[in-house]
Design an enzyme around this catalytic site. Structure first.
Site, mmCIF file in Angstrom:
data_model
loop_
_atom_site.group_PDB
_atom_site.id
_atom_site.type_symbol
_atom_site.label_atom_id
_atom_site.label_comp_id
_atom_site.label_asym_id
_atom_site.label_seq_id
_atom_site.Cartn_x
_atom_site.Cartn_y
_atom_site.Cartn_z
ATOM 1 N N SER A 1 0.850 -1.189 0.000
ATOM 2 C CA SER A 1 0.000 0.000 0.000
ATOM 3 C C SER A 1 0.891 1.246 0.000
ATOM 4 O O SER A 1 1.724 1.383 -0.898
ATOM 5 C CB SER A 1 -0.970 -0.056 1.181
ATOM 6 O OG SER A 1 -1.867 1.010 1.143
ATOM 7 N N HIS B 1 -2.431 -1.099 -3.421
ATOM 8 C CA HIS B 1 -3.581 -0.221 -3.204
ATOM 9 C C HIS B 1 -3.370 1.064 -4.003
ATOM 10 O O HIS B 1 -2.319 1.690 -3.908
ATOM 11 C CB HIS B 1 -3.720 0.146 -1.721
ATOM 12 C CG HIS B 1 -4.131 -1.009 -0.869
ATOM 13 N ND1 HIS B 1 -4.012 -0.981 0.502
ATOM 14 C CD2 HIS B 1 -4.676 -2.215 -1.161
ATOM 15 C CE1 HIS B 1 -4.469 -2.115 1.017
ATOM 16 N NE2 HIS B 1 -4.872 -2.880 0.026
ATOM 17 N N ASP C 1 -4.658 -4.748 5.842
ATOM 18 C CA ASP C 1 -5.045 -5.647 4.749
ATOM 19 C C ASP C 1 -3.842 -6.531 4.417
ATOM 20 O O ASP C 1 -2.719 -6.051 4.312
ATOM 21 C CB ASP C 1 -5.444 -4.806 3.523
ATOM 22 C CG ASP C 1 -5.970 -5.664 2.381
ATOM 23 O OD1 ASP C 1 -5.823 -5.235 1.224
ATOM 24 O OD2 ASP C 1 -6.524 -6.746 2.643
#
Lengths: 280, 191
Positions: free
Chosen positions: B10, B37, B130
C-alpha cells in the site's frame, strides 16, 4: 474467509436451489460465489452450509433474502467516465439517426448506470425517443432503482464523475436532496421499465439498439459468459452497440466474430452480423 | 517448487516494488501477482511506471485471464482480484475488505486455496492491516511467507500486522528481498 466451505456441500446447495426454485448457480465463478456464501452464513449467524441449505429449501421468504444477498452488486454513477464519453461519441450519433430506439441495461443493480445514461440522453435531446429496459435478478436493488433513491454519501463522487463525463449542466439539477438521501428527478425514469430478469435462463425479450452489461459477467465462469453473451448478441440488432465492463472482454468468447471493436478501452462493440440459427 | 508469487503493498508500495524488481534477472520465470492499493483513477501510474522502467512483461489483469510463466500481473484498481481453481483470474465488485478494493487478503486467500505449498506470499509497506489474514492463510496452506522489515518501511503497519498474524521470522530489509526470493526459488527456476 471461506476455508471451511466444503466444495461438495456447495455443489449440493446449488443443486437444491435449482431443484426447488429453478435458479441455476452452477456456472457462477466459484471463488466469488463461495465468498458470498460465507458472508451470508456469517450474516445470518448460521453454523454451516447444511443449515443454510435447510433454511433455503424450507423457507421461500428466506430464499428471497438469500437471492438478494448472493447477487448484490455495487455500482457508481458514470462509473469509468471514459466509457460514457465513448458512448456519446460513438453511439449517440447512431441513436440520433433512428426514430425510436431501445436500450437495455442488463444487470442494472440499483440504477446508477441507468440514470447516468438517462441524463446524458436527455442532455443530447435523445431521451424522448428512448425506451429503456433496466433489468436485474436482484429485486431489492430494483426497488431502489425504481425509487431513484440514493444515499447522500454517493452524491459527491457522482458529481465529480458527471463533470468528467462532460455533463452539460450540473449534476445537482437532477436531484432533490434531503439530509440523508437524494432522489433523482422522476422525469428521468419516465421512459424506463424496471423489471426482474435472470440472464441465466430467462429469454430475450426483444431487439435492442444498445445493450449495456457491465461488471455482470465477471461473476460467471467462461461457459456461462458465452451463454449470456449469446443471449445479448441475439437481442441486439445488426449495427447496434454492446458495452461491457472495462476489465471484461469479448476476445476468445463465442460471440467475438459477430462484433467489431469500436472502442477497446471502453469495451464498446458494434454488431456486424446475426448468429445463424444453427449456432448453439 | 514454487509456481506463483503474490505481493501486497500500500503506502510506499510503488518504490518498494521497483526496488525488488531491480534485483530480479530479466529472464525471471515464476509469475508474480501484485496488489498495490491505488486510487481509483491512477491505474496508469503503477502500470506505466513499471512498463517504462523494466523489460518484464507486465499484464493489467482482465477477467478470466490465465496465469502464465514469465509474466507479472497487476491488479486493476477498484476490483477484487481472485484466483480460480483452474488458475485463471476472476474479478469482483464485492465490498471493500479493510477499506480496500483490491484487497490483498482476497488475492492471498484465493491464491493459497489454489497453489497451497507452491506459493510465496510477500507483504510490504502499507498503512493498514489488509493482507495479514491472507498471509496467514498462505502460511497455513504450506506456502512460504516473507515480510518487509517494518522498521525501515515507509509505512510499518502492514508488515507489522503480517508479522503479528504469522509469527514469521522471514523478515527482510527491502533491498534484500529480491536476493532472498532468488535463494528460495533456486530449485524452482525453470529453464
Amino acid at each position: 474467509m471461506p476455508n471451511n466451505l466444503n466444495s461438495i456441500e456447495v455443489e449440493m446447495l446449488i443443486i437444491a436451489i435449482n431443484w426447488v426454485y429453478g435458479y441455476d448457480f452452477y456456472n457462477y465463478a466459484r471463488t466469488s460465489f463461495n465468498r458470498r456464501l460465507f458472508a451470508i452464513i456469517t450474516k445470518y449467524k448460521l453454523e454451516n452450509l447444511g443449515e443454510l441449505q435447510h433454511l433455503i429449501v424450507n423457507n421461500a421468504d428466506f430464499f428471497k433474502k438469500f437471492l438478494n444477498d448472493i447477487t448484490v452488486t455495487t455500482s457508481d454513477f458514470f462509473r469509468d467516465t471514459l466509457v460514457f464519453n465513448a458512448i456519446k461519441r460513438e453511439v449517440f450519433p447512431y441513436l440520433a439517426s433512428l426514430g425510436n430506439f431501445k436500450v437495455w441495461h442488463a444487470g442494472c443493480a440499483a440504477g446508477e448506470e441507468v440514470y447516468s445514461l438517462a441524463i446524458l440522453l436527455q442532455e443530447a435531446q435523445l431521451y424522448s425517443k428512448a425506451i429503456i429496459y433496466a433489468t436485474d435478478i436482484n429485486s431489492k436493488a430494483l426497488e431502489f432503482a425504481r425509487n431513484g433513491l440514493f444515499s447522500i454519501s454517493r452524491i459527491e463522487q457522482a458529481q465529480k464523475n458527471y463533470v468528467l463525463a462532460r455533463g452539460r449542466y450540473a449534476f445537482g439539477n437532477y436531484l432533490t436532496k434531503s439530509k440523508k438521501n437524494a432522489v433523482l428527478d422522476p422525469k428521468l425514469k419516465k421512459n424506463v421499465v424496471f423489471s426482474k430478469h435472470n440472464l441465466v435462463g430467462d429469454q430475450s425479450f426483444g431487439i435492442m439498439q444498445f445493450i449495456l452489461c457491465r461488471n455482470v459477467i465477471i461473476y460467471f465462469d467462461k461457459k456461462l459468459q458465452d451463454q449470456v453473451l449469446g443471449l445479448l448478441t441475439d437481442s441486439l440488432c445488426v449495427g447496434g452497440f454492446l458495452c461491457i465492463g472495462i476489465r471484461e472482454t469479448l476476445s476468445f468468447s463465442a460471440v467475438e466474430p459477430y462484433f467489431e471493436v469500436v472502442d477497446k478501452k471502453a469495451r464498446l462493440y458494434k454488431k456486424i452480423k446475426d448468429r445463424s440459427k444453427n449456432n448453439v | 517448487m514454487y509456481d506463483l508469487i503474490v505481493i501486497g503493498s500500500s503506502t510506499g508500495g510503488i518504490e518498494a516494488i521497483i526496488t525488488i524488481l531491480a534485483g530480479l534477472p530479466d529472464n525471471f520465470k515464476v509469475p508474480i501477482v501484485f496488489v498495490q492499493h491505488q486510487d481509483r483513477n491512477s491505474q496508469s501510474n503503477l502500470s506505466n511506471i513499471l512498463k517504462n522502467r523494466f523489460a518484464f512483461e507486465f499484464v493489467d489483469v482482465e477477467d478470466k485471464l490465465k496465469i502464465e510463466k514469465a509474466k507479472m500481473y497487476l491488479a486493476p484498481p477498484d476490483y477484487h482480484l481472485q484466483i480460480e481453481m483452474n488458475k485463471t483470474f476472476s474479478l469482483s465488485l464485492d465490498e471493500p475488505v479493510h477499506y480496500s478494493r483490491p484487497s490483498i487478503d482476497v488475492l492471498f486467500e484465493t491464491a493459497a486455496e489454489v497453489y497451497r505449498s507452491n506459493l510465496i506470499g510477500v507483504l510490504l509497506t502499507g498503512a493498514n492491516s489488509d493482507g495479514a489474514d491472507g498471509l496467514l492463510r498462505i502460511q497455513e496452506n504450506g506456502g512460504y511467507v516473507l515480510v518487509q522489515d517494518p522498521s525501515t518501511a515507509i509505512s510499518a503497519e502492514m508488515p507489522k500486522s503480517g508479522i503479528n498474524a504469522t509469527h514469521t521470522e522471514h523478515i527482510y530489509y527491502l533491498q534484500d528481498i529480491a536476493t532472498q526470493l532468488l535463494k528460495i526459488l533456486k530449485e524452482g527456476i525453470y529453464d
